[in-house]
Design a protein around this motif. Sequence first.
Motif, PDB file in Angstrom:
ATOM      1  N   GLU A 286      34.128  29.864  41.808  1.00 43.89           N
ATOM      2  CA  GLU A 286      33.452  29.912  40.516  1.00 43.89           C
ATOM      3  C   GLU A 286      34.200  30.863  39.588  1.00 43.89           C
ATOM      4  OE1 GLU A 286      29.427  31.011  41.304  1.00 43.89           O
ATOM      5  OE2 GLU A 286      28.842  28.995  41.936  1.00 43.89           O
TER       6      GLU A 286
ATOM      7  N   LEU B 297      28.825  24.612  34.854  1.00 49.01           N
ATOM      8  CA  LEU B 297      27.474  25.013  35.242  1.00 49.01           C
ATOM      9  C   LEU B 297      26.856  25.763  34.075  1.00 49.01           C
ATOM     10  CD1 LEU B 297      27.999  26.365  38.884  1.00 49.01           C
ATOM     11  CD2 LEU B 297      27.250  24.080  38.187  1.00 49.01           C
ATOM     12  N   ASP B 298      25.742  25.254  33.573  1.00 52.79           N
ATOM     13  CA  ASP B 298      25.054  25.900  32.458  1.00 52.79           C
ATOM     14  C   ASP B 298      23.864  26.667  33.032  1.00 52.79           C
ATOM     15  OD1 ASP B 298      24.099  26.724  30.068  1.00 52.79           O
ATOM     16  OD2 ASP B 298      23.895  24.727  29.180  1.00 52.79           O
ATOM     17  N   GLU B 299      24.089  27.949  33.324  1.00 53.84           N
ATOM     18  CA  GLU B 299      23.057  28.773  33.943  1.00 53.84           C
ATOM     19  C   GLU B 299      22.513  29.784  32.950  1.00 53.84           C
ATOM     20  OE1 GLU B 299      24.981  30.442  37.348  1.00 53.84           O
ATOM     21  OE2 GLU B 299      24.856  28.581  38.509  1.00 53.84           O
ATOM     22  N   GLU B 300      21.510  30.516  33.371  1.00 59.95           N
ATOM     23  CA  GLU B 300      20.895  31.500  32.482  1.00 59.95           C
ATOM     24  C   GLU B 300      21.875  32.593  32.087  1.00 59.95           C
ATOM     25  OE1 GLU B 300      17.407  33.041  34.299  1.00 59.95           O
ATOM     26  OE2 GLU B 300      16.321  31.127  34.264  1.00 59.95           O
TER      27      GLU B 300
ATOM     28  N   LYS C 140      29.644  28.546  33.466  1.00 61.97           N
ATOM     29  CA  LYS C 140      30.578  28.862  34.545  1.00 61.97           C
ATOM     30  C   LYS C 140      31.366  27.610  34.902  1.00 61.97           C
ATOM     31  CE  LYS C 140      27.824  32.493  36.796  1.00 61.97           C
ATOM     32  NZ  LYS C 140      27.183  32.932  38.073  1.00 61.97           N
TER      33      LYS C 140
ATOM     34  N   GLN D 183      32.991  25.619  38.231  1.00 61.30           N
ATOM     35  CA  GLN D 183      32.837  25.586  39.685  1.00 61.30           C
ATOM     36  C   GLN D 183      33.655  24.446  40.272  1.00 61.30           C
ATOM     37  OE1 GLN D 183      29.343  23.939  42.061  1.00 61.30           O
ATOM     38  NE2 GLN D 183      28.869  26.144  42.167  1.00 61.30           N
TER      39      GLN D 183
END
Length: 214
Positions: free
Chosen positions: A178, A127-130, A134, A136
């Motif tokens: 996560e 997961l490429d979040e701000e 992460k 998952q």
Amino acid sequence: MGTTATTTTRFPFSLPPPKSYPPHNHHHFKVSILTPIITPTLRLQAMGAGDKLGEFGARDPFPAEIESGFAEKVLGNVNTEHKILIPTVSALSLSQQECTPISPLQDPMSKDDAQKLLKKVLGWRLLDEEGGLKLQCLWKLRDFKCGFELVNRIYKATESCGHFPNVHLEQPNQVRAELWTASLGGLSLNDFIVAAKIDEIKTSDLVPKKRVWA
């Protein structure tokens, strides 16, 4: 005095006279004579080559083998040094490695490196979040009770790591885990080590059974 009767038995062959040996000084030797048994040797001939490959079994080394010094490198040679190599950390699988302390000055793992390690863990996605990268993973289970059991197994598998995932038990039958390293604002090797340990958890008794069509 009475008379003793003597019976003489004659054999159809005669025994050889006893051999006389020279006197000795009380030393006894036992000599065994082995009769050689001649067995045929099996030779293998190359198809169409016309030359014999040699006999099965032991053979004399070829000149090239002697020149290479192969006899000095084989197991059993007294001058051979034999070493037992302990696998390095890089050679161990992720699930066999232990989490290490993370320095706050350390940079988070790059996306390219994370995608390479992602191939070593099953069922996980990036997961490429701000807040950073992460890991998952989602599990679809039979019911809420099985979800609760999986949460317990995840805790037991990661208890000794000192690095825990965020686990969410979502009704009615889904568990979401996560992983990331908060101090780095992204991923570290520890996240993949924990993911690999979670992968080894038995879940076959918790997931829905496949429907068998008649």
